[in-house]
Design a protein around this motif. Structure first.
Motif, PDB file in Angstrom:
ATOM      1  N   TYR A 129     -18.693 -21.334   8.121  1.00  0.00           N
ATOM      2  CA  TYR A 129     -17.387 -20.676   8.265  1.00  0.00           C
ATOM      3  C   TYR A 129     -17.514 -19.185   8.547  1.00  0.00           C
ATOM      4  CZ  TYR A 129     -15.476 -25.028   6.455  1.00  0.00           C
ATOM      5  OH  TYR A 129     -15.153 -26.338   6.289  1.00  0.00           O
ATOM      6  N   ILE A 130     -18.442 -18.551   7.884  1.00  0.00           N
ATOM      7  CA  ILE A 130     -18.587 -17.100   8.081  1.00  0.00           C
ATOM      8  C   ILE A 130     -19.067 -16.803   9.492  1.00  0.00           C
ATOM      9  CG2 ILE A 130     -19.862 -15.052   7.327  1.00  0.00           C
ATOM     10  CD1 ILE A 130     -19.746 -16.208   4.477  1.00  0.00           C
ATOM     11  N   LYS A 131     -20.069 -17.559   9.947  1.00  0.00           N
ATOM     12  CA  LYS A 131     -20.577 -17.374  11.305  1.00  0.00           C
ATOM     13  C   LYS A 131     -19.475 -17.663  12.328  1.00  0.00           C
ATOM     14  CE  LYS A 131     -23.247 -20.400  13.344  1.00  0.00           C
ATOM     15  NZ  LYS A 131     -24.370 -21.260  13.743  1.00  0.00           N
ATOM     16  N   SER A 132     -18.728 -18.735  12.126  1.00  0.00           N
ATOM     17  CA  SER A 132     -17.632 -19.074  13.037  1.00  0.00           C
ATOM     18  C   SER A 132     -16.569 -17.986  13.045  1.00  0.00           C
ATOM     19  CB  SER A 132     -16.989 -20.408  12.631  1.00  0.00           C
ATOM     20  OG  SER A 132     -17.877 -21.468  12.792  1.00  0.00           O
ATOM     21  N   ALA A 133     -16.233 -17.480  11.852  1.00  0.00           N
ATOM     22  CA  ALA A 133     -15.212 -16.432  11.759  1.00  0.00           C
ATOM     23  C   ALA A 133     -15.664 -15.149  12.444  1.00  0.00           C
ATOM     24  CB  ALA A 133     -14.870 -16.161  10.293  1.00  0.00           C
ATOM     25  N   LEU A 134     -16.925 -14.783  12.270  1.00  0.00           N
ATOM     26  CA  LEU A 134     -17.436 -13.571  12.918  1.00  0.00           C
ATOM     27  C   LEU A 134     -17.431 -13.702  14.438  1.00  0.00           C
ATOM     28  CD1 LEU A 134     -20.426 -12.664  10.551  1.00  0.00           C
ATOM     29  CD2 LEU A 134     -18.236 -11.455  10.793  1.00  0.00           C
ATOM     30  N   ILE A 135     -17.856 -14.851  14.948  1.00  0.00           N
ATOM     31  CA  ILE A 135     -17.877 -15.063  16.400  1.00  0.00           C
ATOM     32  C   ILE A 135     -16.453 -15.100  16.945  1.00  0.00           C
ATOM     33  CG2 ILE A 135     -18.481 -16.699  18.228  1.00  0.00           C
ATOM     34  CD1 ILE A 135     -20.924 -17.468  16.489  1.00  0.00           C
ATOM     35  N   ALA A 136     -15.548 -15.824  16.263  1.00  0.00           N
ATOM     36  CA  ALA A 136     -14.158 -15.914  16.723  1.00  0.00           C
ATOM     37  C   ALA A 136     -13.489 -14.544  16.713  1.00  0.00           C
ATOM     38  CB  ALA A 136     -13.377 -16.899  15.842  1.00  0.00           C
ATOM     39  N   ALA A 137     -13.725 -13.771  15.665  1.00  0.00           N
ATOM     40  CA  ALA A 137     -13.131 -12.429  15.582  1.00  0.00           C
ATOM     41  C   ALA A 137     -13.686 -11.518  16.664  1.00  0.00           C
ATOM     42  CB  ALA A 137     -13.379 -11.825  14.199  1.00  0.00           C
ATOM     43  N   ALA A 138     -15.000 -11.585  16.886  1.00  0.00           N
ATOM     44  CA  ALA A 138     -15.618 -10.748  17.922  1.00  0.00           C
ATOM     45  C   ALA A 138     -15.092 -11.115  19.310  1.00  0.00           C
ATOM     46  CB  ALA A 138     -17.138 -10.886  17.872  1.00  0.00           C
ATOM     47  N   LEU A 139     -14.967 -12.400  19.587  1.00  0.00           N
ATOM     48  CA  LEU A 139     -14.454 -12.823  20.895  1.00  0.00           C
ATOM     49  C   LEU A 139     -12.994 -12.433  21.076  1.00  0.00           C
ATOM     50  CD1 LEU A 139     -16.111 -16.322  21.332  1.00  0.00           C
ATOM     51  CD2 LEU A 139     -16.455 -14.317  22.758  1.00  0.00           C
ATOM     52  N   ALA A 140     -12.160 -12.738  20.085  1.00  0.00           N
ATOM     53  CA  ALA A 140     -10.730 -12.434  20.197  1.00  0.00           C
ATOM     54  C   ALA A 140     -10.500 -10.936  20.305  1.00  0.00           C
ATOM     55  CB  ALA A 140      -9.965 -13.024  19.013  1.00  0.00           C
ATOM     56  N   GLY A 141     -11.107 -10.183  19.413  1.00  0.00           N
ATOM     57  CA  GLY A 141     -10.941  -8.726  19.436  1.00  0.00           C
ATOM     58  C   GLY A 141     -11.589  -8.083  20.651  1.00  0.00           C
ATOM     59  N   GLY A 142     -12.773  -8.552  21.024  1.00  0.00           N
ATOM     60  CA  GLY A 142     -13.477  -7.995  22.168  1.00  0.00           C
ATOM     61  C   GLY A 142     -12.745  -8.213  23.482  1.00  0.00           C
ATOM     62  N   VAL A 143     -12.270  -9.420  23.694  1.00  0.00           N
ATOM     63  CA  VAL A 143     -11.521  -9.703  24.919  1.00  0.00           C
ATOM     64  C   VAL A 143     -10.224  -8.911  24.948  1.00  0.00           C
ATOM     65  CG1 VAL A 143     -10.255 -11.507  26.174  1.00  0.00           C
ATOM     66  CG2 VAL A 143     -12.553 -11.961  25.330  1.00  0.00           C
ATOM     67  N   TYR A 144      -9.551  -8.836  23.798  1.00  0.00           N
ATOM     68  CA  TYR A 144      -8.310  -8.063  23.745  1.00  0.00           C
ATOM     69  C   TYR A 144      -8.578  -6.605  24.099  1.00  0.00           C
ATOM     70  CZ  TYR A 144      -3.868  -6.210  22.140  1.00  0.00           C
ATOM     71  OH  TYR A 144      -2.643  -5.579  22.090  1.00  0.00           O
ATOM     72  N   TYR A 145      -9.612  -6.017  23.503  1.00  0.00           N
ATOM     73  CA  TYR A 145      -9.935  -4.619  23.765  1.00  0.00           C
ATOM     74  C   TYR A 145     -10.287  -4.399  25.243  1.00  0.00           C
ATOM     75  CZ  TYR A 145     -12.363  -0.183  23.878  1.00  0.00           C
ATOM     76  OH  TYR A 145     -12.755   1.081  24.210  1.00  0.00           O
ATOM     77  N   LEU A 146     -11.159  -5.247  25.767  1.00  0.00           N
ATOM     78  CA  LEU A 146     -11.572  -5.089  27.165  1.00  0.00           C
ATOM     79  C   LEU A 146     -10.402  -5.242  28.126  1.00  0.00           C
ATOM     80  CD1 LEU A 146     -14.996  -6.960  27.227  1.00  0.00           C
ATOM     81  CD2 LEU A 146     -14.594  -4.505  27.448  1.00  0.00           C
ATOM     82  N   TYR A 147      -9.554  -6.235  27.869  1.00  0.00           N
ATOM     83  CA  TYR A 147      -8.455  -6.508  28.790  1.00  0.00           C
ATOM     84  C   TYR A 147      -7.347  -5.465  28.677  1.00  0.00           C
ATOM     85  CZ  TYR A 147      -5.136  -9.107  31.611  1.00  0.00           C
ATOM     86  OH  TYR A 147      -4.253  -9.478  32.590  1.00  0.00           O
ATOM     87  N   VAL A 148      -6.979  -5.113  27.457  1.00  0.00           N
ATOM     88  CA  VAL A 148      -5.840  -4.200  27.254  1.00  0.00           C
ATOM     89  C   VAL A 148      -6.249  -2.732  27.379  1.00  0.00           C
ATOM     90  CG1 VAL A 148      -4.102  -3.434  25.585  1.00  0.00           C
ATOM     91  CG2 VAL A 148      -4.568  -5.866  25.863  1.00  0.00           C
ATOM     92  N   GLU A 149      -7.322  -2.342  26.739  1.00  0.00           N
ATOM     93  CA  GLU A 149      -7.706  -0.928  26.720  1.00  0.00           C
ATOM     94  C   GLU A 149      -8.503  -0.511  27.954  1.00  0.00           C
ATOM     95  OE1 GLU A 149      -6.533   1.156  24.468  1.00  0.00           O
ATOM     96  OE2 GLU A 149      -5.524  -0.483  23.434  1.00  0.00           O
ATOM     97  N   VAL A 150      -9.453  -1.322  28.360  1.00  0.00           N
ATOM     98  CA  VAL A 150     -10.320  -0.953  29.476  1.00  0.00           C
ATOM     99  C   VAL A 150      -9.678  -1.293  30.818  1.00  0.00           C
ATOM    100  CG1 VAL A 150     -12.576  -1.339  30.558  1.00  0.00           C
ATOM    101  CG2 VAL A 150     -12.399  -1.171  28.064  1.00  0.00           C
TER     102      VAL A 150
END
Length: 146
Positions: A115-136
């Motif tokens: 669960y922890i590994k899944s949560a870290l990967i899911a958070a990194a993907l969701a947050g990373g894509v959001y940041y790249l798409y919206v901010e960059v």
């Protein structure tokens, strides 16, 4: 590879081509954004076309297998329902939360535990894509609800 792979590849290849052609035919204003609503679906349709063509090529080259694989309908239905809920909840709860939840369901459906590994990967993907798409890229995605 099975006959199912061949048929699925053809269906997804046709779907990717249809989506690509439809996206190219609509007129949309970018309204001050560098990336409009046509670019991401276009990219996804091209990825779908490429992966479907590659899978079809591999399925046609593979030697027929004598042992049948058990189809996992339960996992398919869980992911399918999660995808529908993702589409419904995208606007009300925002991109990051809905994507995180969808990825968690998907990861846990495919492989229980971690669960922890899944949560870290899911958070990194969701947050990373959001940041790249919206901010960059200066695109627009549904924000957090708070």
């Amino acid at each position: 590879m099975s006959t199912f792979d061949r048929y699925a590849s053809v269906v997804f290849l046709a779907l990717g081509i249809a989506v690509f052609l439809y996206i190219r035919s609509i007129e949309i204003s970018t309204a001050g954004s560098f990336i409009g609503p046509k670019e991401f679906p276009t990219l996804l349709s091209l990825i779908l076309i490429g992966l479907s063509a590659a899978n079809l090529f591999l399925a046609l080259r593979a030697k027929p297998s004598t042992k049948a694989k058990k189809l996992e309908y339960k996992k398919f239905l869980i992911i399918f329902v999660a995808l529908i809920l993702y589409a419904v909840l995208l606007e009300p709860i925002g991109y990051v939360i809905s994507t995180f939840l969808f990825l968690m369901v998907g990861f846990q459906t495919m492989e229980k535990g971690g669960y922890i590994k899944s949560a870290l990967i899911a958070a990194a993907l969701a947050g990373g894509v959001y940041y790249l798409y919206v901010e960059v890229a200066m695109g627009v995605l549904p924000p957090l609800p708070f």
